[in-house]
Design a protein around this motif. Structure first.
Motif, PDB file in Angstrom:
ATOM      1  N   UNK A 111     -19.132  12.037  17.334  1.00  0.00           N
ATOM      2  CA  UNK A 111     -18.947  10.601  17.545  1.00  0.00           C
ATOM      3  C   UNK A 111     -20.264   9.854  17.750  1.00  0.00           C
ATOM      4  N   UNK A 112     -21.150  10.389  18.563  1.00  0.00           N
ATOM      5  CA  UNK A 112     -22.359   9.643  18.942  1.00  0.00           C
ATOM      6  C   UNK A 112     -23.248   9.239  17.766  1.00  0.00           C
ATOM      7  N   UNK A 113     -23.562  10.124  16.829  1.00  0.00           N
ATOM      8  CA  UNK A 113     -24.404   9.679  15.704  1.00  0.00           C
ATOM      9  C   UNK A 113     -23.753   8.571  14.871  1.00  0.00           C
ATOM     10  N   UNK A 114     -22.434   8.622  14.749  1.00  0.00           N
ATOM     11  CA  UNK A 114     -21.723   7.584  13.997  1.00  0.00           C
ATOM     12  C   UNK A 114     -21.795   6.251  14.735  1.00  0.00           C
ATOM     13  N   UNK A 115     -21.633   6.295  16.055  1.00  0.00           N
ATOM     14  CA  UNK A 115     -21.747   5.070  16.849  1.00  0.00           C
ATOM     15  C   UNK A 115     -23.168   4.518  16.773  1.00  0.00           C
ATOM     16  N   UNK A 116     -24.160   5.396  16.895  1.00  0.00           N
ATOM     17  CA  UNK A 116     -25.569   4.960  16.851  1.00  0.00           C
ATOM     18  C   UNK A 116     -25.919   4.335  15.504  1.00  0.00           C
TER      19      UNK A 116
END
Length: 175
Positions: free
Chosen positions: A65-70
């Protein structure tokens, strides 16, 4: 003062309920998601100011999730909460963009204090960037014609002198 939007991502409804109630009582607007896909969709619609996410989700984990949000929301603060924390996982999460990693059960007053610090830090960074943009000198001579270039040269010379200058022109030619 506007209420900040917190996106809460956890697949356990009871955990979402408890955290949501505490955050709402602390003055935050809270939207919920139970999966990586829901989190990405909700983050865009809800205009989240911060994401609070569990590590393990039904369709992936916080490391997915985090890389997509970033990529979609640069600078969006992310706090990871996990019941399965290891040093290696925490390091990897920080490398992928987590601002903080907490283990469950998390102390909610401490969590709210951290959320407020991250939101204030983000506000300060935005304010600083805005100040830097306004400090940049702007070229008032936007044209490319010979007349504009000649005017730029004359104005630069006059600006470097101590002489008093009277500028005249037709009505409407200035500001």
């Amino acid at each position: 003062m506007r209420r900040h939007n917190i996106l809460l991502v956890d697949d356990e409804p009871s955990i979402r309920f408890g955290i949501r109630e505490y955050l709402s009582g602390s003055g935050f607007e809270v939207a919920e998601a139970a999966t990586v896909a829901q989190a990405l969709d909700t983050a865009a619609k809800f205009q989240a100011d911060l994401v609070l996410t569990d590590f393990r989700l039904p369709d992936g984990d916080a490391l997915d999730l985090m890389p997509k949000l970033r990529a979609r929301f640069p600078g969006l603060p992310i706090i990871l909460i996990t019941g399965f924390g290891t040093v290696e996982m925490a390091v990897k999460a920080m490398q992928l963009g987590a601002d903080h990693v907490y283990t469950k059960p998390v102390e909610l007053p401490m969590l709210v204090a951290q959320i407020q610090r991250l939101l204030e830090q983000r506000r300060s960074e935005r304010s600083q960037r805005a100040k830097e943009r306004t400090k940049r000198p702007r070229n008032p001579f936007l044209g490319v014609s010979a007349a504009i270039r000649d005017l730029e040269i004359k104005a630069t010379r006059v600006a470097q002198s101590q002489a008093t200058v009277l500028i005249t022109g037709e009505t409407g030619s200035g500001k």
